[in-house]
Write an enzyme that holds these catalytic residues in place. Structure first.
Site, PDB file in Angstrom:
ATOM      1  N   GLU B 189      37.384  33.891  36.381  1.00  0.00           N
ATOM      2  CA  GLU B 189      37.960  34.740  37.434  1.00  0.00           C
ATOM      3  C   GLU B 189      39.469  34.548  37.587  1.00  0.00           C
ATOM      4  O   GLU B 189      40.220  35.515  37.701  1.00  0.00           O
ATOM      5  CB  GLU B 189      37.271  34.470  38.783  1.00  0.00           C
ATOM      6  CG  GLU B 189      35.941  35.182  38.961  1.00  0.00           C
ATOM      7  CD  GLU B 189      34.797  34.497  38.245  1.00  0.00           C
ATOM      8  OE1 GLU B 189      34.998  33.414  37.683  1.00  0.00           O
ATOM      9  OE2 GLU B 189      33.685  35.067  38.243  1.00  0.00           O
ATOM     10  N   HIS B 258      27.049  32.775  48.594  1.00  0.00           N
ATOM     11  CA  HIS B 258      27.060  34.128  48.048  1.00  0.00           C
ATOM     12  C   HIS B 258      27.119  35.199  49.136  1.00  0.00           C
ATOM     13  O   HIS B 258      26.834  36.366  48.860  1.00  0.00           O
ATOM     14  CB  HIS B 258      25.818  34.373  47.185  1.00  0.00           C
ATOM     15  CG  HIS B 258      25.905  33.736  45.828  1.00  0.00           C
ATOM     16  ND1 HIS B 258      25.922  32.376  45.638  1.00  0.00           N
ATOM     17  CD2 HIS B 258      25.983  34.285  44.586  1.00  0.00           C
ATOM     18  CE1 HIS B 258      25.994  32.106  44.347  1.00  0.00           C
ATOM     19  NE2 HIS B 258      26.044  33.250  43.685  1.00  0.00           N
TER      20      HIS B 258
END
Ligand SMILES: Cc1ncc(C[n+]2csc(CCOP(=O)(O)OP(=O)(O)O)c2C)c(N)n1
Ligand SMILES: [Mg+2]
Lengths: 309, 454
Positions: B189, B258
């Site tokens: 990322e 998450h």
């Protein structure tokens, strides 16, 4: 090289006089790296570096006045006075900054290489970063993608042997930094970064490799900074003798001067004339940067966004 | 001749102690020689000279304290120079004035004023032909349409190409546009967010997909420091037209790491555009506008909305960035929300209507720049407001709306503005606890009754 040296000395003086604020990182001692690299590049190539960027800008042909006026925070500065020493850019000169976060320029530079390949314009990117920066994870994320996608990227580690006060040996399990690309199959070369011709030779070889579509290459430039990390560095982590020895034995400008004289390319008088010319440019830039007005208060609100919404 | 003045050796130094001279008058010095030790507020520093020559005069004795920055401390003569008249050499130069620190008030010229509230604009339902489409399909179509017209637009991220997207948003793009423009990345990322930002600086228009925004935490440095600030720092010459997109907020039973709404984080950053749509039509129209925008955009989707179906205009239709929308009219209270919270607000409005309370629902759609005019216009009409947010309460979009209502709509308020949000805890896994933690219709109904004193 001389222009960079004199410019930086002057910047150091202006800092001392309070004309330049914040952080200011001088490039004195490392001049051969950027000058040798730039000699092998084309105008369509892109260059990006960290906060020690004044030399890179001068080498890219950006006028000394605009750089110095940015250092003093004036409207005529290359970033209108909003960037300062660490954040300067000139898209026109293929110079993409000027970045203050250590190693952030590495994926950005890889992205510039991606853009060159995507557009098929034949250009490449040169990304400079320090020995300290070479310990950031994003460097290796970039090496991986650059090799995976065979991007036209040259990575240049300017190993001046210190990251602030931390020497390479105290921070790096592999201190031969040219080997840092090995697990990504990025080939590396170690170069005498105090010898401008050695740098230019390595740069030419790297450019040829990269333009041939063989993917990225890593150049480790062994160099040295004479001054502190930034202006407020008392430099207690190394001895005076170490610095003096580097200056005396390995100075890139003195080295080039000797070579020029020995080869008969110029005589002392011609070199003196160059020195005079360079001093004049720097004095003019400093005067300009002192006299130029600060940005108008309304500039506070401009350039936040490009569009209107 | 070089006049050596006491330099500022740190951003804050105003004066120092000349601890020690390392040279005497008459000494010859070389460039780089240390001539003195200076004690500052922080450390003892060595003072080097740039030019060589003969030390003609030391103006300040060793041990002097409180020497002002800029005071003349030594004079050095270059080769062949003679001393200047003594009067000139010793004349104390005034220290440069300390940088002027204008008062806070002066330092802040007025920000452009927000447009005065008028009556709320109720955007008409799309008039042309529409089709039923999920948010997922609408997003895909937006990307495909823009990629067809603009060769610089490409998509990159984890699993966007061969896998067709972790949430199938990029379904079919690889087939149509090929691997050059639909790029599978490694799990990296930080790396690909930076690479995308660099590609945008280099003239491309990247769409960077994060599998979810939770993983963009590893990349947030590039979103903020590299993408959002560059145009300003470069005085407007370096653009970064990039879209960072992906699902944001709580999904279902995926627990704390998450499930987080990053809307307030990004919305606090000048230089970014932040969009968080609810309906499929807005998702499509706003994503198209985001891709065309010359600015960096954070585009926050929601996994639970991907499968929901809405009417979407056929053909070319963009939605303007920075415009909220009144999605339901009412006169007793204004419910302000965005993303999945809009669904909660609409459900609450339906329940409230059954009890005779007409709620107006404002969908912010864009979180930065915030359309305060539409919010204030609705407040002027209803005089009461509740903010509904699927996210934490502290330093949230709700906090911001409440501040705006108080600063700019105080006279229109008949009750304090309330916020109905998730509970202020990491999102738990257990089904019952998760339900308790998320924003709920009944809490909205209760808050509305409270501000209506019912
Ligand atoms: C991410 C990040 N961490 C820390 C810093 C503070 N910092 C600025 S420069 C520097 C040292 C970097 O050394 P190196 O990469 O060797 O470059 P050099 O200064 O020697 O040119 C540090 C730690 C920063 N700017 N960014
Ligand atoms: Mg270093």
């Amino acid at each position: 090289m001389l222009l960079i040296r004199r410019f930086e000395e002057r910047a150091g003086q202006l800092y001392g006089m309070g004309m330049i604020g914040g952080f200011c990182h001088l490039y004195i001692g490392q001049e051969a790296v950027v000058v040798g690299m730039q000699a092998a590049l084309k105008r369509t190539d892109s260059v990006i570096t960290g906060y020690r960027d004044h030399g890179h800008m001068l080498a890219a042909g950006i006028p000394a006045n605009a750089v110095m006026a940015e250092l003093t925070g004036r409207a005529a500065g290359i970033s209108k006075g909003k960037g300062g020493s660490m954040h300067m850019f000139s898209v026109e000169h293929g110079f993409y900054g000027g970045h203050g976060i250590v190693a952030a320029q590495v994926p950005l530079g890889t992205g510039l290489a991606f853009a060159h390949k995507y557009k098929g314009d034949g250009g490449l990117s040169v990304t400079y970063f320090g020995d300290g920066a070479s310990n950031q994870g994003q460097v290796y994320e970039s090496f991986n993608m650059a090799e995976l996608w065979k991007l036209p990227a040259i990575f240049v580690i300017e190993n001046n042997q210190y990251a602030m006060g931390t020497s390479v040996n105290r921070s790096s399990s592999e201190d031969q930094l040219y080997r840092r690309g090995e697990s990504f199959r990025v080939p590396g070369l170690q170069v005498d970064g105090m010898d401008v011709l050695a740098v230019r030779g390595a740069a030419a070889a790297a450019v040829e490799w990269v333009r041939a579509g063989k993917g990225p290459l890593l150049l480790e430039m062994k160099t040295y900074r004479y001054r502190g990390h930034s202006m407020s560095d008392p430099a207690k982590y190394r001895s005076r003798e170490e610095v003096a020895a580097m200056r005396e034995k390995s100075d890139p400008i003195e080295h080039a001067k000797r070579e020029i004289l020995e080869a008969g390319f110029a005589d002392e008088a011609a070199l003196k004339a160059i020195d005079k010319e360079v001093r004049d440019i720097v004095v003019t830039a400093a005067d300009f940067a002192e006299a130029a007005p600060e940005p108008a208060p309304a500039e506070l609100h401009t350039d936040v966004l490009v569009g209107t919404y | 001749m070089a006049e050596i003045k006491l330099p500022a050796m740190s951003p804050t130094m105003e004066e120092g102690t000349l601890a020690k001279w390392l040279v005497a008058e008459g000494d010859i010095v070389k460039p780089g020689d240390v001539i003195a030790e200076i004690e500052t507020d922080k450390a003892t520093m060595e003072l080097e000279v740039d030019d060589g020559g003969t030390v003609a005069k030391l103006h300040v004795p060793a041990g002097s304290e409180g020497v002002k920055v800029g005071a003349l401390i030594a004079t050095i003569l270059g080769e062949g120079e003679t001393a200047a008249p003594p009067a000139a050499a010793v004349a104390e130069r005034p220290a440069p004035e300390a940088p002027l620190m204008p008062s806070a008030v002066e330092a802040r010229p007025e920000a452009p004023a927000a447009p005065a509230p008028t009556s709320p604009v109720v955007e008409p339902e799309a008039t042309g032909p529409t089709k039923r489409q999920t948010v997922r399909e609408a997003l895909r179509d937006a990307m495909a349409e823009e990629m067809r017209t603009t060769p610089e637009v490409f998509v990159m991220g984890e699993e966007v190409a061969e896998y067709q997207g972790a949430y199938k948003v990029t379904q079919g793009l690889l087939e149509e546009f090929g691997a050059t423009r639909v790029v599978d990345t490694p799990i990296t990322e930080y790396g690909f967010a930076g690479l995308g930002a660099g590609a945008a600086m280099g003239g491309l228009k990247p769409i960077v997909e994060f599998m979810t925004f939770n993983f963009a935490m590893q990349a947030i440095d590039h979103i903020i420091n590299s993408a959002a600030k560059t145009n300003y720092m470069s005085g407007g010459q370096m653009r970064c037209p990039i879209v960072f997109r992906g699902p944001n907020g709580a999904a279902s039973r995926v627990a704390a790491q998450h499930s987080q709404n990053f809307g307030p984080w990004y919305a606090s950053v000048p230089g970014l555009i932040v969009i968080a749509p609810y309906s499929a039509a807005d998702a499509k129209g706003l994503l198209k506008s985001a891709i065309r925008s010359p600015d960096p955009v954070v585009f926050l989707e929601n996994e639970l909305l991907y499968g929901q179906t809405f009417d979407v205009p056929e053909g070319e239709a963009t939605v303007p960035i920075g415009k909220a929308r009144v999605v339901r009219e009412g006169k007793h209270v204004t419910l302000v929300s965005y993303s999945i919270g809009v669904g909660v607000a609409l459900d609450a409005a339906t329940q409230l209507a059954a009890e005779g309370i007409e709620a107006e629902v404002v969908d912010l759609r864009t979180l930065r720049p915030l359309d305060t005019a539409t919010v204030l216009a609705s407040l002027k009409k209803t005089n009461r407001m509740v903010v509904v947010e699927e996210g934490w309460p502290v330093c949230s979009i709700s906090s911001e709306i409440i501040a705006v209502a108080m600063e700019q709509g105080f006279d229109d308020l008949d009750a304090p503005v309330l916020r109905v949000t998730n509970v202020d805890v990491p999102l738990p896994y257990a089904a019952n606890l998760e339900k308790l933690a998320l924003v709920k219709v009944e809490d909205v109904v209760a808050a509305v009754k409270k501000v209506n004193y019912r």
